[in-house]
Design a protein around this motif. Structure first.
Motif, PDB file in Angstrom:
ATOM      1  N   ASP A 185     -42.945 -65.802  -5.481  1.00 62.92           N
ATOM      2  CA  ASP A 185     -42.255 -67.272  -5.941  1.00 62.92           C
ATOM      3  C   ASP A 185     -44.072 -67.926  -5.827  1.00 62.92           C
ATOM      4  N   SER A 186     -43.843 -67.959  -4.322  1.00 67.87           N
ATOM      5  CA  SER A 186     -45.604 -68.619  -3.877  1.00 67.87           C
ATOM      6  C   SER A 186     -47.020 -68.474  -5.011  1.00 67.87           C
ATOM      7  N   GLN A 187     -46.806 -67.266  -5.743  1.00 68.83           N
ATOM      8  CA  GLN A 187     -47.939 -66.538  -5.415  1.00 68.83           C
ATOM      9  C   GLN A 187     -47.930 -65.749  -7.042  1.00 68.83           C
ATOM     10  N   PRO A 188     -46.763 -66.825  -8.028  1.00 63.54           N
ATOM     11  CA  PRO A 188     -46.554 -66.636  -9.450  1.00 63.54           C
ATOM     12  C   PRO A 188     -47.789 -65.360 -10.258  1.00 63.54           C
ATOM     13  N   THR A 189     -49.601 -65.648 -10.508  1.00 60.48           N
ATOM     14  CA  THR A 189     -50.088 -65.579 -10.804  1.00 60.48           C
ATOM     15  C   THR A 189     -51.396 -64.445 -10.212  1.00 60.48           C
ATOM     16  N   HIS A 190     -50.568 -63.635  -9.655  1.00 63.39           N
ATOM     17  CA  HIS A 190     -50.348 -62.468  -8.281  1.00 63.39           C
ATOM     18  C   HIS A 190     -49.911 -61.358  -8.831  1.00 63.39           C
ATOM     19  N   LEU A 191     -50.093 -60.382  -9.141  1.00 64.00           N
ATOM     20  CA  LEU A 191     -49.729 -59.291  -9.034  1.00 64.00           C
ATOM     21  C   LEU A 191     -49.116 -58.348  -8.035  1.00 64.00           C
ATOM     22  N   ILE A 192     -48.008 -58.953  -7.293  1.00 69.29           N
ATOM     23  CA  ILE A 192     -47.538 -57.993  -5.749  1.00 69.29           C
ATOM     24  C   ILE A 192     -46.901 -56.446  -6.131  1.00 69.29           C
ATOM     25  N   PRO A 193     -46.859 -56.106  -4.734  1.00 75.00           N
ATOM     26  CA  PRO A 193     -46.778 -54.638  -5.120  1.00 75.00           C
ATOM     27  C   PRO A 193     -45.440 -54.510  -5.245  1.00 75.00           C
ATOM     28  N   PRO A 194     -45.061 -53.032  -5.692  1.00 76.42           N
ATOM     29  CA  PRO A 194     -43.803 -52.854  -5.657  1.00 76.42           C
ATOM     30  C   PRO A 194     -43.068 -52.060  -4.602  1.00 76.42           C
ATOM     31  N   LEU A 195     -42.027 -52.433  -4.491  1.00 78.16           N
ATOM     32  CA  LEU A 195     -40.742 -51.893  -3.154  1.00 78.16           C
ATOM     33  C   LEU A 195     -40.758 -50.511  -3.551  1.00 78.16           C
ATOM     34  N   PRO A 196     -40.143 -49.716  -2.879  1.00 78.10           N
ATOM     35  CA  PRO A 196     -38.997 -48.889  -3.429  1.00 78.10           C
ATOM     36  C   PRO A 196     -37.753 -48.302  -3.506  1.00 78.10           C
ATOM     37  N   GLU A 197     -37.627 -48.369  -4.531  1.00 84.05           N
ATOM     38  CA  GLU A 197     -36.099 -47.969  -4.903  1.00 84.05           C
ATOM     39  C   GLU A 197     -35.143 -48.019  -3.907  1.00 84.05           C
ATOM     40  N   LYS A 198     -34.146 -49.114  -3.769  1.00 82.90           N
ATOM     41  CA  LYS A 198     -33.293 -49.552  -3.151  1.00 82.90           C
ATOM     42  C   LYS A 198     -32.126 -49.407  -2.471  1.00 82.90           C
ATOM     43  N   PHE A 199     -31.241 -48.314  -4.256  1.00 87.82           N
ATOM     44  CA  PHE A 199     -30.010 -48.084  -3.719  1.00 87.82           C
ATOM     45  C   PHE A 199     -30.589 -46.218  -4.946  1.00 87.82           C
ATOM     46  N   VAL A 200     -29.444 -45.891  -4.166  1.00 91.21           N
ATOM     47  CA  VAL A 200     -29.351 -44.229  -4.505  1.00 91.21           C
ATOM     48  C   VAL A 200     -28.005 -44.068  -4.882  1.00 91.21           C
ATOM     49  N   MET A 201     -28.026 -42.931  -5.907  1.00 92.94           N
ATOM     50  CA  MET A 201     -26.822 -42.673  -6.155  1.00 92.94           C
ATOM     51  C   MET A 201     -25.696 -41.851  -4.659  1.00 92.94           C
ATOM     52  N   LYS A 202     -24.446 -42.463  -4.712  1.00 98.79           N
ATOM     53  CA  LYS A 202     -24.027 -41.874  -3.446  1.00 98.79           C
ATOM     54  C   LYS A 202     -22.902 -40.727  -3.884  1.00 98.79           C
ATOM     55  N   GLY A 203     -23.932 -39.577  -2.401  1.00 96.83           N
ATOM     56  CA  GLY A 203     -22.942 -38.352  -2.429  1.00 96.83           C
ATOM     57  C   GLY A 203     -24.109 -37.336  -2.924  1.00 96.83           C
ATOM     58  N   VAL A 204     -25.316 -37.720  -3.500  1.00 94.36           N
ATOM     59  CA  VAL A 204     -26.852 -37.458  -4.247  1.00 94.36           C
ATOM     60  C   VAL A 204     -27.866 -37.505  -2.970  1.00 94.36           C
TER      61      VAL A 204
END
Length: 100
Positions: A37-56
């Protein structure tokens, strides 16, 4: 579940040479959103995926927790090394705020 992470830096814009934080994934998500939001012209590093499949994947297993910790650590280091993002007020708040 919160993770403990440390960030070491020699950059002069930081008050301390090392920060140790204990944060939940949602805190990292908050930071990334604020950076976007505050730096719209910059590429922000990605986060790892949050969700995992339950039971997997057991999100409390040592292997999963360590893999996520490493990925979040990489995210923090990329932000800290960025010449613009490292000056962001939200990043400073993320590193310096005390969480109960």
């Amino acid at each position: 579940m919160s993770l403990s992470l440390s960030l070491q830096t020699t950059r002069v814009e930081f008050d301390l040479p090392e920060y140790s934080v204990r944060r939940r994934y949602q805190d990292f998500d908050w930071l990334r959103t604020k950076l976007e939001d505050s730096q719209p012209t910059h590429l922000i590093p990605p986060l790892p995926e949050k969700f995992v499949m339950k039971g997997v994947v057991d999100r409390f297993s040592e292997e999963f927790v360590e893999t996520r910790r490493k990925a979040l650590d990489k995210f923090l280091k990329r932000v800290a090394d960025h010449p613009v993002l490292s000056f962001n007020e939200h990043f400073n708040a993320f590193l310096s705020a005390k969480v109960c």
